[in-house]
Design a protein around this motif. Sequence first.
Motif, PDB file in Angstrom:
ATOM      1  N   GLU A 114       0.809  -1.219   0.000  1.00  0.00           N
ATOM      2  CA  GLU A 114       0.000   0.000   0.000  1.00  0.00           C
ATOM      3  C   GLU A 114       0.842   1.269   0.000  1.00  0.00           C
ATOM      4  O   GLU A 114       0.461   2.261  -0.626  1.00  0.00           O
ATOM      5  N   CYS A 115       1.974   1.262   0.687  1.00  0.00           N
ATOM      6  CA  CYS A 115       2.853   2.441   0.689  1.00  0.00           C
ATOM      7  C   CYS A 115       3.383   2.698  -0.715  1.00  0.00           C
ATOM      8  O   CYS A 115       3.397   3.837  -1.196  1.00  0.00           O
ATOM      9  N   ASP A 116       3.801   1.652  -1.367  1.00  0.00           N
ATOM     10  CA  ASP A 116       4.320   1.754  -2.725  1.00  0.00           C
ATOM     11  C   ASP A 116       3.229   2.244  -3.677  1.00  0.00           C
ATOM     12  O   ASP A 116       3.474   3.087  -4.538  1.00  0.00           O
ATOM     13  N   LEU A 117       2.022   1.747  -3.510  1.00  0.00           N
ATOM     14  CA  LEU A 117       0.899   2.168  -4.343  1.00  0.00           C
ATOM     15  C   LEU A 117       0.594   3.655  -4.145  1.00  0.00           C
ATOM     16  O   LEU A 117       0.443   4.398  -5.123  1.00  0.00           O
ATOM     17  N   ALA A 118       0.496   4.111  -2.908  1.00  0.00           N
ATOM     18  CA  ALA A 118       0.215   5.524  -2.637  1.00  0.00           C
ATOM     19  C   ALA A 118       1.302   6.408  -3.247  1.00  0.00           C
ATOM     20  O   ALA A 118       1.011   7.442  -3.866  1.00  0.00           O
ATOM     21  N   TYR A 119       2.543   6.009  -3.080  1.00  0.00           N
ATOM     22  CA  TYR A 119       3.665   6.744  -3.666  1.00  0.00           C
ATOM     23  C   TYR A 119       3.541   6.777  -5.191  1.00  0.00           C
ATOM     24  O   TYR A 119       3.713   7.823  -5.819  1.00  0.00           O
ATOM     25  N   ASN A 120       3.254   5.635  -5.804  1.00  0.00           N
ATOM     26  CA  ASN A 120       3.146   5.573  -7.263  1.00  0.00           C
ATOM     27  C   ASN A 120       2.023   6.453  -7.793  1.00  0.00           C
ATOM     28  O   ASN A 120       2.166   7.080  -8.842  1.00  0.00           O
ATOM     29  N   VAL A 121       0.911   6.515  -7.077  1.00  0.00           N
ATOM     30  CA  VAL A 121      -0.193   7.390  -7.484  1.00  0.00           C
ATOM     31  C   VAL A 121       0.252   8.847  -7.401  1.00  0.00           C
ATOM     32  O   VAL A 121       0.051   9.621  -8.340  1.00  0.00           O
ATOM     33  N   ALA A 122       0.849   9.229  -6.273  1.00  0.00           N
ATOM     34  CA  ALA A 122       1.298  10.614  -6.110  1.00  0.00           C
ATOM     35  C   ALA A 122       2.339  10.973  -7.175  1.00  0.00           C
ATOM     36  O   ALA A 122       2.282  12.060  -7.764  1.00  0.00           O
ATOM     37  N   LYS A 123       3.265  10.077  -7.438  1.00  0.00           N
ATOM     38  CA  LYS A 123       4.286  10.324  -8.459  1.00  0.00           C
ATOM     39  C   LYS A 123       3.644  10.446  -9.837  1.00  0.00           C
ATOM     40  O   LYS A 123       4.015  11.307 -10.638  1.00  0.00           O
ATOM     41  N   CYS A 124       2.666   9.618 -10.120  1.00  0.00           N
ATOM     42  CA  CYS A 124       1.943   9.687 -11.383  1.00  0.00           C
ATOM     43  C   CYS A 124       1.294  11.065 -11.548  1.00  0.00           C
ATOM     44  O   CYS A 124       1.369  11.674 -12.618  1.00  0.00           O
ATOM     45  N   LEU A 125       0.692  11.580 -10.490  1.00  0.00           N
ATOM     46  CA  LEU A 125       0.060  12.902 -10.541  1.00  0.00           C
ATOM     47  C   LEU A 125       1.102  14.000 -10.748  1.00  0.00           C
ATOM     48  O   LEU A 125       0.878  14.936 -11.523  1.00  0.00           O
ATOM     49  N   VAL A 126       2.231  13.878 -10.085  1.00  0.00           N
ATOM     50  CA  VAL A 126       3.325  14.842 -10.261  1.00  0.00           C
ATOM     51  C   VAL A 126       3.799  14.810 -11.711  1.00  0.00           C
ATOM     52  O   VAL A 126       3.976  15.854 -12.343  1.00  0.00           O
ATOM     53  N   ASP A 127       3.987  13.621 -12.244  1.00  0.00           N
ATOM     54  CA  ASP A 127       4.477  13.470 -13.612  1.00  0.00           C
ATOM     55  C   ASP A 127       3.515  14.038 -14.651  1.00  0.00           C
ATOM     56  O   ASP A 127       3.929  14.379 -15.758  1.00  0.00           O
ATOM     57  N   ARG A 128       2.257  14.154 -14.306  1.00  0.00           N
ATOM     58  CA  ARG A 128       1.253  14.688 -15.231  1.00  0.00           C
ATOM     59  C   ARG A 128       0.972  16.169 -14.984  1.00  0.00           C
ATOM     60  O   ARG A 128       0.045  16.731 -15.538  1.00  0.00           O
ATOM     61  N   ASN A 129       1.780  16.767 -14.140  1.00  0.00           N
ATOM     62  CA  ASN A 129       1.728  18.205 -13.894  1.00  0.00           C
ATOM     63  C   ASN A 129       0.397  18.721 -13.369  1.00  0.00           C
ATOM     64  O   ASN A 129       0.036  19.865 -13.610  1.00  0.00           O
ATOM     65  N   VAL A 130      -0.335  17.899 -12.662  1.00  0.00           N
ATOM     66  CA  VAL A 130      -1.581  18.395 -12.096  1.00  0.00           C
ATOM     67  C   VAL A 130      -1.390  18.988 -10.709  1.00  0.00           C
ATOM     68  O   VAL A 130      -2.336  19.478 -10.129  1.00  0.00           O
ATOM     69  N   ILE A 131      -0.170  18.970 -10.221  1.00  0.00           N
ATOM     70  CA  ILE A 131       0.069  19.612  -8.926  1.00  0.00           C
ATOM     71  C   ILE A 131       1.069  20.747  -9.005  1.00  0.00           C
ATOM     72  O   ILE A 131       1.225  21.488  -8.071  1.00  0.00           O
ATOM     73  N   VAL A 132       1.714  20.925 -10.130  1.00  0.00           N
ATOM     74  CA  VAL A 132       2.738  21.946 -10.247  1.00  0.00           C
ATOM     75  C   VAL A 132       2.185  23.342 -10.019  1.00  0.00           C
ATOM     76  O   VAL A 132       2.802  24.156  -9.348  1.00  0.00           O
TER      77      VAL A 132
END
Length: 138
Positions: A114-132
Amino acid sequence: MNSIYIGILCLLLAVLPAKADMDNLIASIRSCHESNPIAAGEFEKFTKDKNAEFGDDFKCHVKCVLEKENAFKNGKFDDQAFVKFSLELPEWKNRQNDLQKAADECKNEKGANECDLAYNVAKCLVDRNVIVVVANKM
């Protein structure tokens, strides 16, 4: 340690924009930092270095805060809550298509735990520039 809180706060403002009560958000960050401390500079590395590797403490810290803020429930990212809540931010009001596309692309991320999954989701969002947009205004 304050730089750690600011970095995580940037991430959370992006990922969890509906949380109006900043006191609760900061309490969540502090609580998660106690159970899963992270080093200063890790958040900046997370947002800027696409090839950076992170340990379990960082990943579990992300999961902890996402859970406390109800964006990660029962081992899953709540993509619809992410979009709905994000649209409440003025900076994102006109980005529904971008947010929905990112949420759709990130909701099926996988992880070894679950930790890895949460991290991967957050990283995915960062990579798609929806938090920049939010993070750069901090």
